[in-house]
Design a protein around this motif. Structure first.
Motif, PDB file in Angstrom:
ATOM      1  N   GLY A  47       0.788  -1.235   0.000  1.00  0.00           N
ATOM      2  CA  GLY A  47       0.000   0.000   0.000  1.00  0.00           C
ATOM      3  C   GLY A  47       0.816   1.279   0.000  1.00  0.00           C
ATOM      4  O   GLY A  47       0.277   2.356   0.252  1.00  0.00           O
ATOM      5  N   ILE A  48       2.108   1.178  -0.302  1.00  0.00           N
ATOM      6  CA  ILE A  48       2.918   2.403  -0.367  1.00  0.00           C
ATOM      7  C   ILE A  48       2.498   3.231  -1.577  1.00  0.00           C
ATOM      8  O   ILE A  48       2.320   4.445  -1.509  1.00  0.00           O
ATOM      9  N   LEU A  49       2.317   2.568  -2.705  1.00  0.00           N
ATOM     10  CA  LEU A  49       1.975   3.306  -3.927  1.00  0.00           C
ATOM     11  C   LEU A  49       0.469   3.506  -4.098  1.00  0.00           C
ATOM     12  O   LEU A  49       0.007   4.596  -4.386  1.00  0.00           O
ATOM     13  N   GLY A  50      -0.273   2.451  -3.931  1.00  0.00           N
ATOM     14  CA  GLY A  50      -1.726   2.562  -4.124  1.00  0.00           C
ATOM     15  C   GLY A  50      -2.449   2.146  -2.858  1.00  0.00           C
ATOM     16  O   GLY A  50      -1.871   1.505  -1.985  1.00  0.00           O
ATOM     17  N   SER A  51      -3.726   2.508  -2.778  1.00  0.00           N
ATOM     18  CA  SER A  51      -4.420   2.232  -1.520  1.00  0.00           C
ATOM     19  C   SER A  51      -5.097   0.868  -1.496  1.00  0.00           C
ATOM     20  O   SER A  51      -5.580   0.423  -0.462  1.00  0.00           O
ATOM     21  N   LYS A  52      -5.145   0.195  -2.658  1.00  0.00           N
ATOM     22  CA  LYS A  52      -5.729  -1.170  -2.664  1.00  0.00           C
ATOM     23  C   LYS A  52      -5.205  -1.935  -3.879  1.00  0.00           C
ATOM     24  O   LYS A  52      -4.773  -1.313  -4.850  1.00  0.00           O
ATOM     25  N   PRO A  53      -5.272  -3.267  -3.820  1.00  0.00           N
ATOM     26  CA  PRO A  53      -4.829  -4.038  -4.992  1.00  0.00           C
ATOM     27  C   PRO A  53      -5.790  -3.838  -6.166  1.00  0.00           C
ATOM     28  O   PRO A  53      -7.004  -3.720  -5.955  1.00  0.00           O
ATOM     29  N   TYR A  54      -5.230  -3.784  -7.368  1.00  0.00           N
ATOM     30  CA  TYR A  54      -6.066  -3.728  -8.576  1.00  0.00           C
ATOM     31  C   TYR A  54      -6.383  -5.151  -8.993  1.00  0.00           C
ATOM     32  O   TYR A  54      -5.536  -5.856  -9.543  1.00  0.00           O
ATOM     33  N   THR A  55      -7.591  -5.607  -8.664  1.00  0.00           N
ATOM     34  CA  THR A  55      -8.010  -6.955  -9.049  1.00  0.00           C
ATOM     35  C   THR A  55      -9.396  -6.847  -9.674  1.00  0.00           C
ATOM     36  O   THR A  55     -10.135  -5.890  -9.400  1.00  0.00           O
ATOM     37  N   SER A  56      -9.729  -7.823 -10.492  1.00  0.00           N
ATOM     38  CA  SER A  56     -11.109  -7.839 -10.999  1.00  0.00           C
ATOM     39  C   SER A  56     -11.479  -9.230 -11.457  1.00  0.00           C
ATOM     40  O   SER A  56     -10.612 -10.061 -11.731  1.00  0.00           O
ATOM     41  N   THR A  57     -12.786  -9.446 -11.568  1.00  0.00           N
ATOM     42  CA  THR A  57     -13.316 -10.667 -12.191  1.00  0.00           C
ATOM     43  C   THR A  57     -13.429 -10.385 -13.693  1.00  0.00           C
ATOM     44  O   THR A  57     -13.018  -9.315 -14.170  1.00  0.00           O
ATOM     45  N   ALA A  58     -14.040 -11.315 -14.396  1.00  0.00           N
ATOM     46  CA  ALA A  58     -14.280 -11.098 -15.829  1.00  0.00           C
ATOM     47  C   ALA A  58     -15.249  -9.932 -16.043  1.00  0.00           C
ATOM     48  O   ALA A  58     -15.284  -9.349 -17.131  1.00  0.00           O
ATOM     49  N   GLY A  59     -16.012  -9.591 -15.008  1.00  0.00           N
ATOM     50  CA  GLY A  59     -17.010  -8.523 -15.159  1.00  0.00           C
ATOM     51  C   GLY A  59     -16.379  -7.244 -15.688  1.00  0.00           C
ATOM     52  O   GLY A  59     -16.877  -6.638 -16.658  1.00  0.00           O
ATOM     53  N   TYR A  60     -15.291  -6.826 -15.089  1.00  0.00           N
ATOM     54  CA  TYR A  60     -14.639  -5.586 -15.513  1.00  0.00           C
ATOM     55  C   TYR A  60     -14.073  -5.733 -16.934  1.00  0.00           C
ATOM     56  O   TYR A  60     -14.241  -4.855 -17.779  1.00  0.00           O
ATOM     57  N   ILE A  61     -13.429  -6.874 -17.180  1.00  0.00           N
ATOM     58  CA  ILE A  61     -12.791  -7.074 -18.493  1.00  0.00           C
ATOM     59  C   ILE A  61     -13.854  -7.086 -19.593  1.00  0.00           C
ATOM     60  O   ILE A  61     -13.691  -6.488 -20.660  1.00  0.00           O
ATOM     61  N   ASN A  62     -14.965  -7.716 -19.291  1.00  0.00           N
ATOM     62  CA  ASN A  62     -16.066  -7.785 -20.263  1.00  0.00           C
ATOM     63  C   ASN A  62     -16.676  -6.400 -20.489  1.00  0.00           C
ATOM     64  O   ASN A  62     -17.061  -6.051 -21.603  1.00  0.00           O
ATOM     65  N   LYS A  63     -16.729  -5.620 -19.432  1.00  0.00           N
ATOM     66  CA  LYS A  63     -17.309  -4.273 -19.556  1.00  0.00           C
ATOM     67  C   LYS A  63     -16.412  -3.362 -20.407  1.00  0.00           C
ATOM     68  O   LYS A  63     -16.885  -2.551 -21.188  1.00  0.00           O
ATOM     69  N   MET A  64     -15.099  -3.521 -20.257  1.00  0.00           N
ATOM     70  CA  MET A  64     -14.175  -2.588 -20.897  1.00  0.00           C
ATOM     71  C   MET A  64     -13.601  -3.090 -22.224  1.00  0.00           C
ATOM     72  O   MET A  64     -12.797  -2.400 -22.850  1.00  0.00           O
ATOM     73  N   SER A  65     -13.997  -4.303 -22.644  1.00  0.00           N
ATOM     74  CA  SER A  65     -13.396  -4.849 -23.876  1.00  0.00           C
ATOM     75  C   SER A  65     -14.373  -5.718 -24.634  1.00  0.00           C
ATOM     76  O   SER A  65     -15.472  -6.010 -24.153  1.00  0.00           O
ATOM     77  N   ASP A  66     -13.930  -6.182 -25.799  1.00  0.00           N
ATOM     78  CA  ASP A  66     -14.725  -7.157 -26.559  1.00  0.00           C
ATOM     79  C   ASP A  66     -14.070  -8.532 -26.534  1.00  0.00           C
ATOM     80  O   ASP A  66     -14.369  -9.385 -27.346  1.00  0.00           O
ATOM     81  N   TYR A  67     -13.135  -8.745 -25.620  1.00  0.00           N
ATOM     82  CA  TYR A  67     -12.405 -10.018 -25.607  1.00  0.00           C
ATOM     83  C   TYR A  67     -13.304 -11.216 -25.283  1.00  0.00           C
ATOM     84  O   TYR A  67     -13.136 -12.297 -25.830  1.00  0.00           O
ATOM     85  N   CYS A  68     -14.213 -11.026 -24.333  1.00  0.00           N
ATOM     86  CA  CYS A  68     -14.925 -12.188 -23.773  1.00  0.00           C
ATOM     87  C   CYS A  68     -15.817 -12.880 -24.791  1.00  0.00           C
ATOM     88  O   CYS A  68     -16.009 -14.100 -24.703  1.00  0.00           O
ATOM     89  N   LYS A  69     -16.331 -12.132 -25.751  1.00  0.00           N
ATOM     90  CA  LYS A  69     -17.305 -12.773 -26.652  1.00  0.00           C
ATOM     91  C   LYS A  69     -16.660 -13.854 -27.529  1.00  0.00           C
ATOM     92  O   LYS A  69     -17.350 -14.742 -28.005  1.00  0.00           O
ATOM     93  N   ASN A  70     -15.362 -13.787 -27.739  1.00  0.00           N
ATOM     94  CA  ASN A  70     -14.703 -14.830 -28.543  1.00  0.00           C
ATOM     95  C   ASN A  70     -13.747 -15.665 -27.707  1.00  0.00           C
ATOM     96  O   ASN A  70     -12.696 -16.084 -28.186  1.00  0.00           O
ATOM     97  N   CYS A  71     -14.099 -15.895 -26.478  1.00  0.00           N
ATOM     98  CA  CYS A  71     -13.196 -16.633 -25.594  1.00  0.00           C
ATOM     99  C   CYS A  71     -13.669 -18.069 -25.390  1.00  0.00           C
ATOM    100  O   CYS A  71     -14.868 -18.344 -25.401  1.00  0.00           O
ATOM    101  N   PHE A  72     -12.729 -18.958 -25.180  1.00  0.00           N
ATOM    102  CA  PHE A  72     -13.032 -20.340 -24.827  1.00  0.00           C
ATOM    103  C   PHE A  72     -13.817 -20.383 -23.511  1.00  0.00           C
ATOM    104  O   PHE A  72     -14.677 -21.231 -23.306  1.00  0.00           O
TER     105      PHE A  72
END
Ligand code: FAD
Ligand code: SF4
Length: 523
Positions: A431-456
């Protein structure tokens, strides 16, 4: 009368001025008019194996730095300065700074050594030792690149929690950037991040970066024949990155005209149609100091002042350079060398093997890694929320994660790579640089990209056949680190959500994650 290694006649004592591969700043006061008349100065640049081998670098990174060094040396010679350039395959090259400096000091009858502060702790330490071994007076000067001197940041940062936001505001005030006549932020807000988080669906069209295609195949032969191990595609015949200041300036102007206006809105977006979107691609030119940060900021501000760029966008862009770039360097210099060993979560896992070839069924990671191997570039959100996010959730050793990021990107120099990787992305600094870890489920990735629609894998599933690994690993990470993370007020919501999931379901999610962790190389 003596003769130097490269044939220059030496009849006086000389001062060697060492220029490192990331110190290609032709605006440095070393090159001011008055200095140019001094015949006793020899500018020294060297391509050495100690720099190519401390980590496995991307081929484009080695090529780009050497090519830019060669071009810089030529520009100095054209300006009438005396230069000694050691190529990687020169017979007398001792392949490390200390031995080469000793050789040159003798050859040029040197009375002193001058050098600019190294930005990397590793190199600064190495050069201090080299200077001692040389036994000559050494003068170390500022590299005249950053916006806060190193002496000031040590005092301001050590042992205190600093957040980027306040550091950034201070620098905005110091440099009078985007302020009104009362010294308040233009538009009444310091931060417009909320307006800068859009998904990109193909419009407006993403621009191409400034087209460059330098033929560096001869240099690549030199590097390859010297036995340097690299990763990725060298692109030696059509090298796409700027290696001269004139190219870097043209690249910046091209970005300001074609990309900047949409930088803000789409800075967090990811897409299979473009791996660069509206990002600037200027980090290599900045980090090698071909461009100065204020020069970049001023070029962008000119677009804003001409009414072609919104306030939210210009603020978002200035924040990256005046804020994040300066801030991560401040953290690095205030906290080294202990920072390099930080491992808050005691993570020890190896990086999955597919980080080295991109051959994974996870579409988002496949795209980000393959793009990095081909182009030595991924944009910030790909680095943070794809490769970084996954490595953190999977419990990878921060040393391994650091080495990977330090090698693969064209812009990777430890002072900026390490705080971004170990700090921002892996939260290994606690926590020296940031106040929390940057983690996410597929929810964020799906919201911000088109990757999930062609994923296995299926973004909507947390367990069972085809469940997206990000989902179960996210919960597994939070469950196994609950003791230290639960107290963090910024993560409280996550644990509340976890409590709402039925016990049986929780067990299935955790078992799924365990399965993925044991078969991680096959994902
Ligand atoms: P843009 O998105 O167009 O941003 C413009 C400029 O802002 C960049 O060129 C850069 O100079 C600056 N900037 C933006 N974000 C940051 C940041 N977080 N830290 C420092 N400067 C920033 N950047 C590096 O320069 N070298 C690295 O080795 C590096 N490693 C990273 C590792 C991880 C895990 C993460 C999450 C980020 C890393 N970054 C690094 C920061 C950032 O991702 C890159 O600066 C950016 O992607 C460079 O591309 P660009 O020029 O198109 O940037
Ligand atoms: Fe990535 Fe999961 Fe989406 Fe596949 S489903 S692209 S692995 S986030």
């Amino acid at each position: 009368m003596q003769r130097s290694l490269q044939g220059t006649k030496i009849n006086t004592m000389t001062c060697l001025r060492l220029i490192l591969g990331d110190q290609l700043n032709n605006k440095h006061s070393w090159f001011a008019k008055a200095e140019r008349t001094r015949a006793d100065i020899i500018y020294v640049l060297m391509e050495v194996r100690s720099e190519t081998d401390y980590v496995v670098h991307h081929a484009q990174k080695v090529l780009g730095i050497f090519a830019a060094m060669r071009a810089f040396a030529q520009a100095l010679r054209d300006a009438g300065l005396r230069v000694h350039y050691m190529k990687i395959n020169d017979a007398d090259n001792q392949q490390d700074f200390s031995a080469n400096l000793q050789l040159l000091a003798k050859q040029y009858n040197a009375h002193s050594l001058e050098r600019q502060e190294a930005d990397e702790y590793r190199l600064e330490t190495l050069l201090l030792t080299a200077a001692r071994q040389l036994g000559l007076p050494v003068r170390v000067v500022d590299s005249e690149h950053f916006l806060m001197p190193r002496t000031e940041l040590r005092a301001r940062f050590s042992n205190k929690t600093n957040r980027m936001e306040y550091f950034y505001r201070d620098l905005r005030k110091r440099y009078n950037i985007l302020l009104d006549t009362q010294g308040q932020p233009l538009g009444g807000q310091w931060n417009y991040d909320q307006a800068n988080r859009k998904r990109w669906n193909g419009t407006p069209e993403a621009p191409q970066w400034y087209p460059l295609a330098e033929d560096l195949s001869a240099l690549w032969q030199d590097i390859a024949h010297s036995g340097v191990t690299t990763m990725g595609d060298p692109m030696a015949e059509r090298f796409p990155w700027p290696i001269k200041r004139s190219q870097a300036k043209a690249w910046l102007a091209h970005f300001c005209r074609n990309g900047l206006a949409h930088f803000g809105a789409f800075q967090d977006a990811m897409s299979t149609a473009s791996g660069t979107l509206f990002h600037a691609g200027i980090s290599f030119a900045l980090n090698t100091k071909m461009l100065h940060p204020l020069e970049v900021i001023n070029a962008a501000l000119a677009e804003f002042n001409a009414g072609r760029v919104s306030l939210a966008t210009i603020e978002g862009f200035v924040r990256q350079i005046l804020g994040w770039r300066e801030f991560v360097r401040a953290i690095y210099w205030a906290r080294m060398p202990a920072y390099a060993n930080s491992n808050f979560f005691h993570h020890t896992a190896a990086l999955p093997r597919w980080y080295w070839d991109g051959n994974t069924k996870m579409h988002c990671l496949q795209r980000a890694i393959k793009q990095s191997l081909t182009g030595a570039y991924a944009h910030h959100i790909q680095r943070l929320m794809l490769t970084g996010n996954f490595a953190l959730l999977a419990g990878c050793d921060p040393d391994a994660v650091d080495a990977w990021y330090l090698g693969i990107y064209i812009d990777a120099f430890e002072w900026v790579e390490m705080p971004n990787t170990r700090g921002m992305s892996q939260y290994a600094d606690g926590g020296i640089l940031g106040s929390k870890p940057y983690t996410s489920t597929a929810g964020y990735i799906n919201k911000m990209s088109d990757y999930c629609k062609n994923c296995f894998y299926k973004a909507s599933l947390r367990h069972g056949d085809g469940a997206c690994p990000f989902n179960s690993l996210y919960w597994h990470f939070h469950a196994r680190h609950a003791k230290v993370l639960q107290k963090n007020p910024r993560i409280g919501m996550t644990y509340m959500q976890w409590q709402k999931i039925a016990d049986d379901e929780q067990q299935l999610i955790l078992a799924q994650a365990e399965h993925y962790l044991t078969t991680i190389d096959q994902l």
